[in-house]
Design a protein around this motif. Sequence first.
Motif, PDB file in Angstrom:
ATOM      1  N   ILE A 180       0.839  -1.198   0.000  1.00  0.00           N
ATOM      2  CA  ILE A 180       0.000   0.000   0.000  1.00  0.00           C
ATOM      3  C   ILE A 180       0.874   1.248   0.000  1.00  0.00           C
ATOM      4  CG2 ILE A 180      -1.592   1.360   1.414  1.00  0.00           C
ATOM      5  CD1 ILE A 180      -3.014  -0.846  -0.066  1.00  0.00           C
ATOM      6  N   GLY A 181       1.983   1.205   0.737  1.00  0.00           N
ATOM      7  CA  GLY A 181       2.902   2.339   0.765  1.00  0.00           C
ATOM      8  C   GLY A 181       3.481   2.644  -0.604  1.00  0.00           C
ATOM      9  N   ILE A 182       3.822   1.614  -1.353  1.00  0.00           N
ATOM     10  CA  ILE A 182       4.316   1.824  -2.720  1.00  0.00           C
ATOM     11  C   ILE A 182       3.226   2.463  -3.585  1.00  0.00           C
ATOM     12  CG2 ILE A 182       5.014   0.636  -4.842  1.00  0.00           C
ATOM     13  CD1 ILE A 182       6.516  -1.364  -3.015  1.00  0.00           C
ATOM     14  N   MET A 183       2.008   1.950  -3.487  1.00  0.00           N
ATOM     15  CA  MET A 183       0.914   2.497  -4.294  1.00  0.00           C
ATOM     16  C   MET A 183       0.613   3.954  -3.936  1.00  0.00           C
ATOM     17  SD  MET A 183      -1.632  -0.813  -4.438  1.00  0.00           S
ATOM     18  CE  MET A 183      -2.860  -0.004  -5.466  1.00  0.00           C
ATOM     19  N   LYS A 184       0.869   4.352  -2.689  1.00  0.00           N
ATOM     20  CA  LYS A 184       0.656   5.747  -2.290  1.00  0.00           C
ATOM     21  C   LYS A 184       1.647   6.695  -2.968  1.00  0.00           C
ATOM     22  CE  LYS A 184      -1.494   5.088   2.256  1.00  0.00           C
ATOM     23  NZ  LYS A 184      -1.331   5.275   3.725  1.00  0.00           N
ATOM     24  N   LYS A 185       2.753   6.173  -3.483  1.00  0.00           N
ATOM     25  CA  LYS A 185       3.761   6.996  -4.156  1.00  0.00           C
ATOM     26  C   LYS A 185       3.476   7.160  -5.646  1.00  0.00           C
ATOM     27  CE  LYS A 185       7.340   5.424  -0.944  1.00  0.00           C
ATOM     28  NZ  LYS A 185       8.576   4.617  -0.790  1.00  0.00           N
ATOM     29  N   GLN A 186       2.321   6.705  -6.074  1.00  0.00           N
ATOM     30  CA  GLN A 186       1.938   6.730  -7.485  1.00  0.00           C
ATOM     31  C   GLN A 186       2.201   8.091  -8.122  1.00  0.00           C
ATOM     32  OE1 GLN A 186       1.304   5.779 -10.863  1.00  0.00           O
ATOM     33  NE2 GLN A 186       0.559   4.122  -9.547  1.00  0.00           N
ATOM     34  N   TRP A 205      -6.263  13.514   3.294  1.00  0.00           N
ATOM     35  CA  TRP A 205      -6.525  12.358   2.435  1.00  0.00           C
ATOM     36  C   TRP A 205      -5.227  11.852   1.806  1.00  0.00           C
ATOM     37  CZ3 TRP A 205      -5.278  12.187  -2.745  1.00  0.00           C
ATOM     38  CH2 TRP A 205      -4.992  13.405  -3.363  1.00  0.00           C
ATOM     39  N   GLU A 206      -5.250  10.543   1.488  1.00  0.00           N
ATOM     40  CA  GLU A 206      -4.193   9.882   0.729  1.00  0.00           C
ATOM     41  C   GLU A 206      -4.866   8.887  -0.201  1.00  0.00           C
ATOM     42  OE1 GLU A 206      -0.132   8.973   2.844  1.00  0.00           O
ATOM     43  OE2 GLU A 206      -1.766   8.365   4.174  1.00  0.00           O
ATOM     44  N   ILE A 207      -4.193   8.545  -1.276  1.00  0.00           N
ATOM     45  CA  ILE A 207      -4.714   7.497  -2.146  1.00  0.00           C
ATOM     46  C   ILE A 207      -3.582   6.579  -2.576  1.00  0.00           C
ATOM     47  CG2 ILE A 207      -4.513   8.819  -4.297  1.00  0.00           C
ATOM     48  CD1 ILE A 207      -7.229   7.471  -5.128  1.00  0.00           C
ATOM     49  N   ALA A 208      -3.844   5.299  -2.501  1.00  0.00           N
ATOM     50  CA  ALA A 208      -2.922   4.273  -2.990  1.00  0.00           C
ATOM     51  C   ALA A 208      -3.553   3.713  -4.251  1.00  0.00           C
ATOM     52  CB  ALA A 208      -2.742   3.185  -1.938  1.00  0.00           C
ATOM     53  N   GLY A 222      -7.935   1.908  -6.627  1.00  0.00           N
ATOM     54  CA  GLY A 222      -7.135   2.286  -5.473  1.00  0.00           C
ATOM     55  C   GLY A 222      -7.914   2.286  -4.178  1.00  0.00           C
ATOM     56  N   VAL A 223      -7.194   2.643  -3.126  1.00  0.00           N
ATOM     57  CA  VAL A 223      -7.779   2.784  -1.797  1.00  0.00           C
ATOM     58  C   VAL A 223      -7.633   4.239  -1.386  1.00  0.00           C
ATOM     59  CG1 VAL A 223      -7.735   2.039   0.615  1.00  0.00           C
ATOM     60  CG2 VAL A 223      -7.129   0.420  -1.216  1.00  0.00           C
ATOM     61  N   LEU A 224      -8.763   4.887  -1.116  1.00  0.00           N
ATOM     62  CA  LEU A 224      -8.793   6.287  -0.706  1.00  0.00           C
ATOM     63  C   LEU A 224      -8.916   6.355   0.810  1.00  0.00           C
ATOM     64  CD1 LEU A 224      -8.964   9.326  -1.427  1.00  0.00           C
ATOM     65  CD2 LEU A 224     -11.449   9.027  -1.624  1.00  0.00           C
TER      66      LEU A 224
END
Length: 266
Positions: A180-186, A205-208, A222-224
């Motif tokens: 999830i941390g990697i996806m948050k760096k999109q 807010w953050e999004i992965a 993704g996950v918001l």
Amino acid sequence: MEQLRQKLSDLLAKAQGSWGVVVEDLDHGTRFEHRAEESFIAESVIKVPIMAAVYAAADRGQFTMDDRLSLRKEDLVKGSGLLYTLSPGLKLTIRELVTLMIIQSDNTATNVLIDLVGKERIDQTMFELGMQQSKYSRKLMIYPVDISENNTITACDVSRMLGRLATSKFLSHRACEEMIGIMKKQQVRNGLPSLLPSPEDETDWEIACKSGWDTGRQHDVGVLYVGDRRFSIVALSQNVQAEAALEVLGQLGKEVYEYAKGSPRS
């Protein structure tokens, strides 16, 4: 969630093309579905279960995420990413390859990782993630294509996968947190997050996420995270122009964000 369901239904009723959409409140289990079982060509969304397969292989001791692999000339393929512009012999850790595969959608990194873990591991991982109507068939950007079948996904399957990663129900809490941390760096953020407040205006807010696209197709999943709320969003499209699809994706993200901000926690 009824108000959100109505807004999303109205949005998709006006949208160009065909859409498969699932939005789920991961804390309450309530969800919106639109053609959730329909099959779509996966495009680069397939890179998320490939990432999970790499972590699964590492969990079983096949390698560590800090092991380094050397790029070979035959690995280099064009399309998304930048590795194909670099020189053979470059050594990257497996974690770095996964990161490039997700945040830049790098096709060279993807194919190196596919070779590393193999189709059987990817198939098993997709099964374990609940992606039983989806299928991995072949590597990316290999011409002429040696396998005619496409990688395919359904919105329902991708929603299950995201839910398991976001709630740490695959492998371990640490592995899910890393993915999830990697996806948050999109870095490709022209879809679901495109209409969300800028970090300078809102930091709640953050999004992965991970997108995928080709002519006539535009996906984003993704996950918001909004405050302490978590929503998985899966939006797959076909027979649609990119500009129109990206507008719908942005509106989907905005509607879910505004619902999360305004609806009661319980």
